[in-house]
Design an enzyme around this catalytic site. Structure first.
Site, PDB file in Angstrom:
ATOM      1  NE  ARG A 148      -2.105   1.936   3.561  1.00  0.00           N
ATOM      2  CZ  ARG A 148      -2.776   2.400   4.629  1.00  0.00           C
ATOM      3  NH1 ARG A 148      -4.041   2.043   4.838  1.00  0.00           N
ATOM      4  NH2 ARG A 148      -2.166   3.194   5.506  1.00  0.00           N
ATOM      5  CE1 TYR A 160      -4.732   5.795   5.613  1.00  0.00           C
ATOM      6  CE2 TYR A 160      -4.996   6.024   7.990  1.00  0.00           C
ATOM      7  CZ  TYR A 160      -4.819   5.227   6.884  1.00  0.00           C
ATOM      8  OH  TYR A 160      -4.731   3.878   7.021  1.00  0.00           O
ATOM      9  CG  ASP A 211      -7.192   3.485   3.248  1.00  0.00           C
ATOM     10  OD1 ASP A 211      -7.028   2.952   4.359  1.00  0.00           O
ATOM     11  OD2 ASP A 211      -8.280   3.969   2.871  1.00  0.00           O
ATOM     12  CG  HIS A 213      -8.557   6.652   6.086  1.00  0.00           C
ATOM     13  ND1 HIS A 213      -9.136   7.277   7.143  1.00  0.00           N
ATOM     14  CD2 HIS A 213      -8.083   5.485   6.549  1.00  0.00           C
ATOM     15  CE1 HIS A 213      -9.003   6.537   8.227  1.00  0.00           C
ATOM     16  NE2 HIS A 213      -8.364   5.436   7.895  1.00  0.00           N
ATOM     17  CD  GLU A 237      -8.461   0.446   2.611  1.00  0.00           C
ATOM     18  OE1 GLU A 237      -7.329   0.096   2.208  1.00  0.00           O
ATOM     19  OE2 GLU A 237      -8.753   0.504   3.816  1.00  0.00           O
ATOM     20  CD  GLU A 263     -10.337   0.561   7.352  1.00  0.00           C
ATOM     21  OE1 GLU A 263      -9.500   0.076   6.568  1.00  0.00           O
ATOM     22  OE2 GLU A 263     -10.048   1.427   8.177  1.00  0.00           O
ATOM     23  NE  ARG A 284      -9.590  -2.412   3.568  1.00  0.00           N
ATOM     24  CZ  ARG A 284      -8.563  -2.791   4.327  1.00  0.00           C
ATOM     25  NH1 ARG A 284      -8.011  -3.971   4.151  1.00  0.00           N
ATOM     26  NH2 ARG A 284      -8.102  -1.994   5.263  1.00  0.00           N
ATOM     27  CG  HIS A 313      -9.085  -3.144   8.861  1.00  0.00           C
ATOM     28  ND1 HIS A 313      -9.723  -2.672   9.985  1.00  0.00           N
ATOM     29  CD2 HIS A 313      -8.035  -2.328   8.660  1.00  0.00           C
ATOM     30  CE1 HIS A 313      -9.081  -1.601  10.436  1.00  0.00           C
ATOM     31  NE2 HIS A 313      -8.071  -1.371   9.644  1.00  0.00           N
ATOM     32  CD  GLU A 340      -4.627  -2.908   6.509  1.00  0.00           C
ATOM     33  OE1 GLU A 340      -5.859  -3.053   6.481  1.00  0.00           O
ATOM     34  OE2 GLU A 340      -4.083  -1.849   6.825  1.00  0.00           O
ATOM     35  CD1 TRP A 403      -7.965  11.715  10.424  1.00  0.00           C
ATOM     36  CD2 TRP A 403      -8.568   9.601  10.888  1.00  0.00           C
ATOM     37  NE1 TRP A 403      -6.829  11.003  10.595  1.00  0.00           N
ATOM     38  CE2 TRP A 403      -7.143   9.705  10.891  1.00  0.00           C
ATOM     39  CE3 TRP A 403      -9.142   8.360  11.132  1.00  0.00           C
ATOM     40  CZ2 TRP A 403      -6.315   8.608  11.143  1.00  0.00           C
ATOM     41  CZ3 TRP A 403      -8.326   7.265  11.394  1.00  0.00           C
ATOM     42  CH2 TRP A 403      -6.929   7.421  11.408  1.00  0.00           C
TER      43      TRP A 403
HETATM   44  C1  CS2 Z   1      -6.672   1.977   7.762  1.00  0.00           C
HETATM   45  C2  CS2 Z   1      -6.522   1.828   9.244  1.00  0.00           C
HETATM   46  O1  CS2 Z   1      -5.465  -0.038   7.664  1.00  0.00           O
HETATM   47  C3  CS2 Z   1      -6.267   0.695   7.067  1.00  0.00           C
HETATM   48  O2  CS2 Z   1      -6.746   0.473   5.952  1.00  0.00           O
HETATM   49  O3  CS2 Z   1      -7.912   2.395   7.321  1.00  0.00           O
HETATM   50  O4  CS2 Z   1      -5.243   2.248   9.576  1.00  0.00           O
HETATM   51  C4  CS2 Z   1      -7.515   2.586  10.086  1.00  0.00           C
HETATM   52  O5  CS2 Z   1      -7.257   3.970   9.973  1.00  0.00           O
HETATM   53  C5  CS2 Z   1      -7.361   2.153  11.530  1.00  0.00           C
HETATM   54  O6  CS2 Z   1      -7.499   0.759  11.587  1.00  0.00           O
HETATM   55  C6  CS2 Z   1      -8.386   2.819  12.403  1.00  0.00           C
HETATM   56  O7  CS2 Z   1      -8.273   2.334  13.719  1.00  0.00           O
HETATM   57 MG    MG Z   2      -8.368   1.632   5.411  1.00  0.00          MG
END
Ligand code: CS2
Ligand code: MG
Length: 403
Positions: A148, A160, A211, A213, A237, A263, A284, A313, A340, A403
Protein backbone atom coordinates in the site's frame (compact mmCIF):
# COMPACT_ATOMS: atom_id res chain seq x y z
CA UNK A 1 -19.52 -31.58 26.28
CA UNK A 2 -17.14 -28.66 27.03
CA UNK A 3 -19.22 -26.40 29.27
CA UNK A 4 -18.24 -22.70 29.50
CA UNK A 5 -17.18 -22.28 33.13
CA UNK A 6 -15.68 -18.78 33.10
CA UNK A 7 -14.86 -15.86 30.78
CA UNK A 8 -13.07 -12.57 31.27
CA UNK A 9 -11.76 -9.60 29.30
CA UNK A 10 -8.09 -8.60 29.46
CA UNK A 11 -7.11 -5.05 28.51
CA UNK A 12 -3.45 -4.42 27.74
CA UNK A 13 -1.53 -1.59 26.10
CA UNK A 14 1.85 -2.72 24.66
CA UNK A 15 2.15 0.52 22.68
CA UNK A 16 -1.58 0.57 21.89
CA UNK A 17 -4.72 -0.77 23.61
CA UNK A 18 -6.05 -4.27 22.96
CA UNK A 19 -9.08 -6.01 24.49
CA UNK A 20 -8.95 -9.82 24.58
CA UNK A 21 -11.73 -12.17 25.67
CA UNK A 22 -10.64 -15.44 27.28
CA UNK A 23 -13.25 -18.24 27.65
CA UNK A 24 -12.54 -21.26 29.87
CA UNK A 25 -14.32 -24.63 29.71
CA UNK A 26 -14.94 -27.69 31.87
CA UNK A 27 -12.52 -29.60 29.60
CA UNK A 28 -9.70 -27.35 30.83
CA UNK A 29 -9.44 -25.90 27.31
CA UNK A 30 -9.58 -22.12 26.83
CA UNK A 31 -10.07 -19.95 23.77
CA UNK A 32 -9.27 -16.33 22.97
CA UNK A 33 -10.98 -13.67 20.87
CA UNK A 34 -10.03 -10.11 19.89
CA UNK A 35 -12.48 -7.41 21.01
CA UNK A 36 -10.44 -4.33 20.15
CA UNK A 37 -12.31 -1.30 18.75
CA UNK A 38 -9.81 1.51 18.28
CA UNK A 39 -10.71 4.45 20.55
CA UNK A 40 -13.75 2.68 22.04
CA UNK A 41 -12.00 -0.28 23.70
CA UNK A 42 -13.69 0.14 27.11
CA UNK A 43 -17.16 0.18 25.51
CA UNK A 44 -16.61 -3.32 24.11
CA UNK A 45 -15.07 -4.48 27.41
CA UNK A 46 -18.16 -3.31 29.27
CA UNK A 47 -20.51 -4.88 26.70
CA UNK A 48 -18.76 -8.20 27.21
CA UNK A 49 -18.34 -7.97 31.01
CA UNK A 50 -21.81 -6.64 31.80
CA UNK A 51 -24.05 -8.05 29.07
CA UNK A 52 -22.47 -11.07 27.36
CA UNK A 53 -20.32 -13.08 29.78
CA UNK A 54 -23.15 -13.68 32.33
CA UNK A 55 -25.16 -15.27 29.47
CA UNK A 56 -22.29 -17.59 28.44
CA UNK A 57 -21.67 -19.44 31.70
CA UNK A 58 -22.94 -23.03 31.56
CA UNK A 59 -23.42 -23.11 27.78
CA UNK A 60 -21.94 -25.80 25.51
CA UNK A 61 -18.81 -24.25 23.97
CA UNK A 62 -19.29 -26.38 20.86
CA UNK A 63 -22.50 -24.52 19.97
CA UNK A 64 -20.74 -21.76 18.04
CA UNK A 65 -23.67 -20.99 15.72
CA UNK A 66 -26.37 -21.09 18.40
CA UNK A 67 -24.37 -18.80 20.69
CA UNK A 68 -23.79 -16.42 17.77
CA UNK A 69 -27.54 -16.32 17.03
CA UNK A 70 -28.34 -15.95 20.73
CA UNK A 71 -26.02 -12.95 21.14
CA UNK A 72 -27.15 -11.33 17.85
CA UNK A 73 -30.92 -11.85 18.07
CA UNK A 74 -31.01 -11.75 21.84
CA UNK A 75 -29.47 -8.26 21.94
CA UNK A 76 -32.66 -6.79 20.43
CA UNK A 77 -30.57 -3.68 19.58
CA UNK A 78 -28.88 -5.37 16.65
CA UNK A 79 -25.61 -4.59 14.90
CA UNK A 80 -23.21 -1.69 15.47
CA UNK A 81 -19.43 -1.83 16.00
CA UNK A 82 -19.54 -2.39 19.77
CA UNK A 83 -22.09 -5.20 19.69
CA UNK A 84 -20.54 -6.95 16.71
CA UNK A 85 -16.99 -6.70 18.09
CA UNK A 86 -18.20 -8.32 21.31
CA UNK A 87 -19.97 -11.09 19.41
CA UNK A 88 -16.84 -11.50 17.26
CA UNK A 89 -14.63 -12.03 20.30
CA UNK A 90 -16.92 -14.77 21.62
CA UNK A 91 -17.02 -16.37 18.16
CA UNK A 92 -13.24 -16.39 17.72
CA UNK A 93 -12.75 -17.88 21.21
CA UNK A 94 -15.30 -20.66 20.54
CA UNK A 95 -13.68 -21.58 17.21
CA UNK A 96 -10.34 -21.63 19.06
CA UNK A 97 -11.78 -24.03 21.66
CA UNK A 98 -13.39 -26.22 18.99
CA UNK A 99 -10.10 -26.53 17.11
CA UNK A 100 -8.11 -27.30 20.25
CA UNK A 101 -10.55 -30.06 21.30
CA UNK A 102 -10.55 -31.49 17.74
CA UNK A 103 -6.74 -31.24 17.62
CA UNK A 104 -7.00 -29.30 14.33
CA UNK A 105 -6.05 -25.78 13.17
CA UNK A 106 -9.28 -23.83 12.64
CA UNK A 107 -8.78 -23.58 8.86
CA UNK A 108 -9.25 -27.37 8.72
CA UNK A 109 -12.68 -26.92 10.35
CA UNK A 110 -13.58 -24.31 7.73
CA UNK A 111 -13.10 -26.67 4.78
CA UNK A 112 -9.33 -26.95 4.68
CA UNK A 113 -6.74 -24.94 2.76
CA UNK A 114 -7.78 -23.49 -0.62
CA UNK A 115 -4.26 -22.08 -1.24
CA UNK A 116 -0.66 -22.53 -0.12
CA UNK A 117 -0.55 -19.27 1.79
CA UNK A 118 -2.22 -15.90 2.30
CA UNK A 119 -0.97 -13.03 0.12
CA UNK A 120 -0.51 -9.94 2.31
CA UNK A 121 0.20 -6.27 1.68
CA UNK A 122 2.49 -4.05 3.70
CA UNK A 123 2.29 -0.31 4.26
CA UNK A 124 4.86 1.82 2.44
CA UNK A 125 4.58 5.44 3.45
CA UNK A 126 6.61 8.62 3.71
CA UNK A 127 6.33 12.39 3.83
CA UNK A 128 7.52 12.62 0.21
CA UNK A 129 6.99 10.51 -2.91
CA UNK A 130 10.69 9.62 -2.88
CA UNK A 131 10.50 8.39 0.72
CA UNK A 132 7.35 6.40 0.01
CA UNK A 133 8.81 4.75 -3.10
CA UNK A 134 11.99 3.91 -1.17
CA UNK A 135 9.86 2.26 1.55
CA UNK A 136 7.98 0.32 -1.14
CA UNK A 137 11.28 -0.92 -2.54
CA UNK A 138 12.12 -2.29 0.93
CA UNK A 139 8.86 -4.24 0.99
CA UNK A 140 9.54 -5.53 -2.52
CA UNK A 141 13.00 -6.63 -1.45
CA UNK A 142 11.47 -8.39 1.58
CA UNK A 143 9.37 -10.50 -0.78
CA UNK A 144 5.99 -8.73 -0.56
CA UNK A 145 3.81 -9.18 -3.63
CA UNK A 146 1.59 -6.24 -2.67
CA UNK A 147 2.25 -2.88 -1.05
CA UNK A 148 0.00 0.00 0.00
CA UNK A 149 1.29 3.47 -0.89
CA UNK A 150 0.46 6.52 1.26
CA UNK A 151 2.38 9.78 1.05
CA UNK A 152 2.30 13.23 2.63
CA UNK A 153 0.36 16.06 1.02
CA UNK A 154 2.67 19.09 0.58
CA UNK A 155 1.75 21.82 3.03
CA UNK A 156 -0.21 19.51 5.34
CA UNK A 157 1.02 17.86 8.57
CA UNK A 158 -0.06 14.37 9.65
CA UNK A 159 -1.57 13.13 6.39
CA UNK A 160 -3.47 9.87 6.95
CA UNK A 161 -1.27 6.81 6.59
CA UNK A 162 2.09 8.56 6.96
CA UNK A 163 3.65 7.13 10.09
CA UNK A 164 6.12 8.78 12.42
CA UNK A 165 7.87 5.40 12.71
CA UNK A 166 9.32 3.68 9.60
CA UNK A 167 7.62 0.34 10.09
CA UNK A 168 4.80 0.79 12.57
CA UNK A 169 1.74 3.00 12.12
CA UNK A 170 -0.67 3.79 14.96
CA UNK A 171 -3.14 6.60 14.27
CA UNK A 172 -4.64 6.60 17.79
CA UNK A 173 -1.94 8.94 18.99
CA UNK A 174 -3.34 11.08 21.81
CA UNK A 175 -5.46 11.14 24.97
CA UNK A 176 -7.96 13.32 23.11
CA UNK A 177 -8.43 13.40 19.31
CA UNK A 178 -5.63 15.16 17.45
CA UNK A 179 -7.04 17.81 15.09
CA UNK A 180 -5.66 17.46 11.56
CA UNK A 181 -6.26 19.68 8.53
CA UNK A 182 -7.32 18.31 5.16
CA UNK A 183 -7.77 19.51 1.58
CA UNK A 184 -8.79 17.14 -1.19
CA UNK A 185 -7.45 19.12 -4.16
CA UNK A 186 -3.70 18.91 -3.36
CA UNK A 187 -4.19 15.30 -2.25
CA UNK A 188 -5.77 14.42 -5.60
CA UNK A 189 -2.80 15.97 -7.38
CA UNK A 190 -0.12 14.11 -5.44
CA UNK A 191 -1.51 10.53 -5.52
CA UNK A 192 -1.24 10.02 -9.32
CA UNK A 193 2.31 11.42 -9.14
CA UNK A 194 3.03 8.91 -6.36
CA UNK A 195 1.77 5.99 -8.46
CA UNK A 196 3.67 7.17 -11.56
CA UNK A 197 6.88 7.25 -9.51
CA UNK A 198 6.17 3.90 -7.91
CA UNK A 199 5.50 2.12 -11.20
CA UNK A 200 8.68 3.70 -12.65
CA UNK A 201 10.73 2.41 -9.71
CA UNK A 202 9.05 -0.90 -8.88
CA UNK A 203 7.77 -2.13 -12.26
CA UNK A 204 4.53 -3.97 -12.94
CA UNK A 205 4.95 -7.27 -11.08
CA UNK A 206 4.00 -5.88 -7.71
CA UNK A 207 0.43 -4.98 -6.65
CA UNK A 208 0.05 -1.35 -5.57
CA UNK A 209 -2.84 -0.32 -3.31
CA UNK A 210 -4.04 3.01 -1.94
CA UNK A 211 -6.38 3.99 0.89
CA UNK A 212 -8.39 7.19 0.32
CA UNK A 213 -9.72 6.73 3.86
CA UNK A 214 -13.24 8.10 3.25
CA UNK A 215 -11.93 11.56 2.29
CA UNK A 216 -13.40 12.28 -1.13
CA UNK A 217 -16.82 13.19 -2.51
CA UNK A 218 -18.09 10.60 -5.02
CA UNK A 219 -17.24 12.69 -8.10
CA UNK A 220 -13.74 13.36 -6.72
CA UNK A 221 -13.28 9.63 -6.16
CA UNK A 222 -14.34 9.03 -9.77
CA UNK A 223 -11.72 11.53 -10.88
CA UNK A 224 -8.95 9.99 -8.75
CA UNK A 225 -9.83 6.48 -9.89
CA UNK A 226 -9.63 7.60 -13.52
CA UNK A 227 -6.29 9.39 -12.93
CA UNK A 228 -4.85 6.21 -11.39
CA UNK A 229 -5.98 3.86 -14.19
CA UNK A 230 -2.71 4.10 -16.18
CA UNK A 231 -0.87 2.73 -13.12
CA UNK A 232 -3.21 -0.26 -12.65
CA UNK A 233 -3.81 -0.05 -8.87
CA UNK A 234 -4.82 -3.31 -7.19
CA UNK A 235 -7.51 -1.25 -5.43
CA UNK A 236 -8.57 2.21 -4.31
CA UNK A 237 -9.86 1.78 -0.75
CA UNK A 238 -12.65 3.65 1.04
CA UNK A 239 -12.96 6.24 -1.78
CA UNK A 240 -15.94 7.94 -0.11
CA UNK A 241 -17.97 7.38 3.10
CA UNK A 242 -19.91 4.17 2.45
CA UNK A 243 -23.06 4.95 4.43
CA UNK A 244 -24.34 6.11 1.04
CA UNK A 245 -23.86 2.89 -0.90
CA UNK A 246 -25.40 4.46 -4.03
CA UNK A 247 -22.43 6.84 -4.20
CA UNK A 248 -20.44 3.92 -5.54
CA UNK A 249 -22.64 3.86 -8.67
CA UNK A 250 -21.32 7.29 -9.56
CA UNK A 251 -17.71 6.26 -8.96
CA UNK A 252 -18.22 3.13 -11.08
CA UNK A 253 -19.49 5.28 -13.96
CA UNK A 254 -16.15 7.08 -14.12
CA UNK A 255 -13.45 4.53 -13.45
CA UNK A 256 -12.42 0.90 -13.81
CA UNK A 257 -10.01 1.18 -10.88
CA UNK A 258 -11.01 -1.66 -8.51
CA UNK A 259 -12.77 -0.46 -5.33
CA UNK A 260 -12.37 -1.85 -1.80
CA UNK A 261 -14.58 -0.95 1.15
CA UNK A 262 -15.74 -2.28 4.47
CA UNK A 263 -13.19 -2.07 7.27
CA UNK A 264 -15.75 -0.11 9.31
CA UNK A 265 -18.64 -2.37 8.34
CA UNK A 266 -19.95 -4.64 11.08
CA UNK A 267 -22.52 -6.86 9.38
CA UNK A 268 -23.62 -8.31 6.06
CA UNK A 269 -26.34 -5.66 5.91
CA UNK A 270 -23.67 -2.95 5.48
CA UNK A 271 -22.27 -4.84 2.48
CA UNK A 272 -25.36 -6.32 0.82
CA UNK A 273 -26.24 -3.54 -1.63
CA UNK A 274 -22.64 -2.90 -2.66
CA UNK A 275 -22.03 -6.59 -3.33
CA UNK A 276 -25.32 -7.42 -5.07
CA UNK A 277 -24.98 -4.39 -7.36
CA UNK A 278 -21.30 -5.18 -7.97
CA UNK A 279 -20.33 -1.68 -6.87
CA UNK A 280 -17.17 -2.94 -5.15
CA UNK A 281 -14.47 -5.45 -6.01
CA UNK A 282 -13.12 -6.27 -2.52
CA UNK A 283 -14.88 -6.40 0.83
CA UNK A 284 -12.70 -5.37 3.79
CA UNK A 285 -14.85 -6.46 6.75
CA UNK A 286 -12.80 -8.11 9.52
CA UNK A 287 -13.24 -11.02 11.91
CA UNK A 288 -13.06 -8.60 14.85
CA UNK A 289 -15.49 -5.86 13.79
CA UNK A 290 -17.90 -7.94 11.67
CA UNK A 291 -19.11 -10.61 14.02
CA UNK A 292 -16.26 -13.11 13.94
CA UNK A 293 -15.41 -16.03 11.66
CA UNK A 294 -19.03 -17.21 11.60
CA UNK A 295 -20.41 -13.95 10.20
CA UNK A 296 -17.46 -13.14 7.97
CA UNK A 297 -18.03 -16.49 6.20
CA UNK A 298 -21.59 -15.33 5.43
CA UNK A 299 -20.32 -12.04 3.99
CA UNK A 300 -17.71 -13.88 1.90
CA UNK A 301 -20.35 -16.37 0.72
CA UNK A 302 -22.58 -13.55 -0.59
CA UNK A 303 -19.57 -11.80 -2.13
CA UNK A 304 -18.54 -15.00 -3.92
CA UNK A 305 -21.87 -15.06 -5.82
CA UNK A 306 -20.94 -11.70 -7.40
CA UNK A 307 -17.23 -12.16 -8.03
CA UNK A 308 -16.31 -9.92 -5.10
CA UNK A 309 -13.18 -10.97 -3.22
CA UNK A 310 -12.09 -10.56 0.39
CA UNK A 311 -9.46 -8.05 1.48
CA UNK A 312 -9.67 -8.08 5.28
CA UNK A 313 -8.56 -5.11 7.33
CA UNK A 314 -5.38 -5.93 9.28
CA UNK A 315 -4.14 -2.73 10.91
CA UNK A 316 -2.11 -2.66 14.13
CA UNK A 317 -5.28 -1.91 16.11
CA UNK A 318 -6.41 -5.46 15.32
CA UNK A 319 -4.49 -7.74 17.69
CA UNK A 320 -2.47 -10.84 16.74
CA UNK A 321 -5.55 -12.80 17.88
CA UNK A 322 -7.52 -11.12 15.10
CA UNK A 323 -4.69 -11.69 12.61
CA UNK A 324 -4.52 -15.39 13.49
CA UNK A 325 -8.28 -15.82 13.12
CA UNK A 326 -8.25 -13.88 9.84
CA UNK A 327 -5.51 -16.12 8.43
CA UNK A 328 -7.46 -19.30 9.12
CA UNK A 329 -10.43 -17.71 7.32
CA UNK A 330 -8.22 -16.36 4.49
CA UNK A 331 -6.52 -19.72 3.89
CA UNK A 332 -9.83 -21.48 3.37
CA UNK A 333 -12.26 -18.97 1.83
CA UNK A 334 -12.68 -19.58 -1.96
CA UNK A 335 -12.89 -15.89 -3.00
CA UNK A 336 -9.81 -14.67 -1.17
CA UNK A 337 -8.23 -11.45 -2.46
CA UNK A 338 -5.55 -10.13 -0.12
CA UNK A 339 -4.91 -9.68 3.61
CA UNK A 340 -3.69 -6.42 5.10
CA UNK A 341 -0.64 -7.01 7.30
CA UNK A 342 0.57 -4.10 9.38
CA UNK A 343 3.26 -5.73 11.49
CA UNK A 344 2.84 -5.49 15.27
CA UNK A 345 5.71 -4.38 17.48
CA UNK A 346 7.91 -6.90 19.29
CA UNK A 347 6.22 -5.80 22.56
CA UNK A 348 2.80 -6.72 21.16
CA UNK A 349 4.05 -10.01 19.72
CA UNK A 350 5.46 -10.90 23.16
CA UNK A 351 2.03 -10.39 24.76
CA UNK A 352 0.37 -12.47 22.02
CA UNK A 353 2.57 -15.48 21.15
CA UNK A 354 1.37 -16.90 17.83
CA UNK A 355 2.01 -19.61 15.23
CA UNK A 356 1.46 -17.55 12.07
CA UNK A 357 4.55 -16.85 9.98
CA UNK A 358 5.62 -14.82 6.94
CA UNK A 359 7.51 -16.17 3.96
CA UNK A 360 7.79 -15.04 0.34
CA UNK A 361 5.03 -12.47 0.61
CA UNK A 362 2.61 -14.94 2.18
CA UNK A 363 1.40 -15.45 5.74
CA UNK A 364 0.36 -18.90 6.98
CA UNK A 365 -1.65 -19.50 10.20
CA UNK A 366 0.43 -22.55 11.13
CA UNK A 367 -0.72 -26.02 12.18
CA UNK A 368 -1.31 -25.48 15.90
CA UNK A 369 -4.74 -26.69 17.03
CA UNK A 370 -7.29 -23.90 17.28
CA UNK A 371 -6.28 -20.37 16.23
CA UNK A 372 -2.60 -20.85 17.14
CA UNK A 373 -2.41 -17.69 19.26
CA UNK A 374 -2.71 -16.92 22.95
CA UNK A 375 -2.36 -14.06 25.43
CA UNK A 376 0.45 -14.09 27.99
CA UNK A 377 -1.49 -12.62 30.92
CA UNK A 378 1.62 -11.85 32.97
CA UNK A 379 3.12 -9.92 30.06
CA UNK A 380 -0.24 -8.24 29.38
CA UNK A 381 -0.41 -7.02 32.99
CA UNK A 382 2.81 -5.04 32.42
CA UNK A 383 0.95 -2.65 30.09
CA UNK A 384 -2.02 -0.87 31.70
CA UNK A 385 -4.74 0.74 29.61
CA UNK A 386 -3.94 4.22 28.34
CA UNK A 387 -6.78 6.21 26.75
CA UNK A 388 -6.08 7.05 23.12
CA UNK A 389 -8.31 8.40 20.37
CA UNK A 390 -8.14 8.47 16.61
CA UNK A 391 -7.62 11.95 15.10
CA UNK A 392 -10.34 14.12 13.58
CA UNK A 393 -10.03 16.05 10.32
CA UNK A 394 -11.16 19.57 9.48
CA UNK A 395 -10.95 21.47 6.21
CA UNK A 396 -8.81 24.59 6.13
CA UNK A 397 -11.82 26.77 6.96
CA UNK A 398 -12.49 24.64 10.06
CA UNK A 399 -15.34 22.56 8.63
CA UNK A 400 -15.42 19.04 10.11
CA UNK A 401 -14.48 16.46 7.50
CA UNK A 402 -14.08 12.67 7.39
CA UNK A 403 -10.87 11.37 8.94
C1 CS2 B 1 -6.67 1.98 7.76
C2 CS2 B 1 -6.52 1.83 9.24
O1 CS2 B 1 -5.46 -0.04 7.66
C3 CS2 B 1 -6.27 0.70 7.07
O2 CS2 B 1 -6.75 0.47 5.95
O3 CS2 B 1 -7.91 2.39 7.32
O4 CS2 B 1 -5.24 2.25 9.58
C4 CS2 B 1 -7.52 2.59 10.09
O5 CS2 B 1 -7.26 3.97 9.97
C5 CS2 B 1 -7.36 2.15 11.53
O6 CS2 B 1 -7.50 0.76 11.59
C6 CS2 B 1 -8.39 2.82 12.40
O7 CS2 B 1 -8.27 2.33 13.72
MG1 MG C 1 -8.37 1.63 5.41
Amino acid sequence: MPKITAARTIVTCPGRNFVTLKIETSDGVHGVGDATLNGRELSVKSYLDDHVIPCLIGRDAHQVEDIWQYLYKGAYWRRGPVTMSAIAAVDMALWDIKGKIAGLPVYQLLGGASRAGVMVYGHANGETIEDTVAAARDYQAAGYKAVRLQTGVPGFKGTYGVSKDKLFYEPADADLPTETTWASEPYMRVVPELFAGAREALGWEIHLLHDVHHRLKPIEAGRLGKDLEPYRPFWMEDPTPAENQDAFRLIRQHTTTPLAVGEIFNSIWDCKGLIENQLVDYIRATVTHAGGITHLRRIAGLADLYGVRTGCHGATDLSPVSMAAALHFDLSVPNFGVQEYMRHTAETDAVFPHAYSFEGGLLHPGEAPGLGVDIDEAAAAEFPYRRAYLPVARLQDGTMHDW
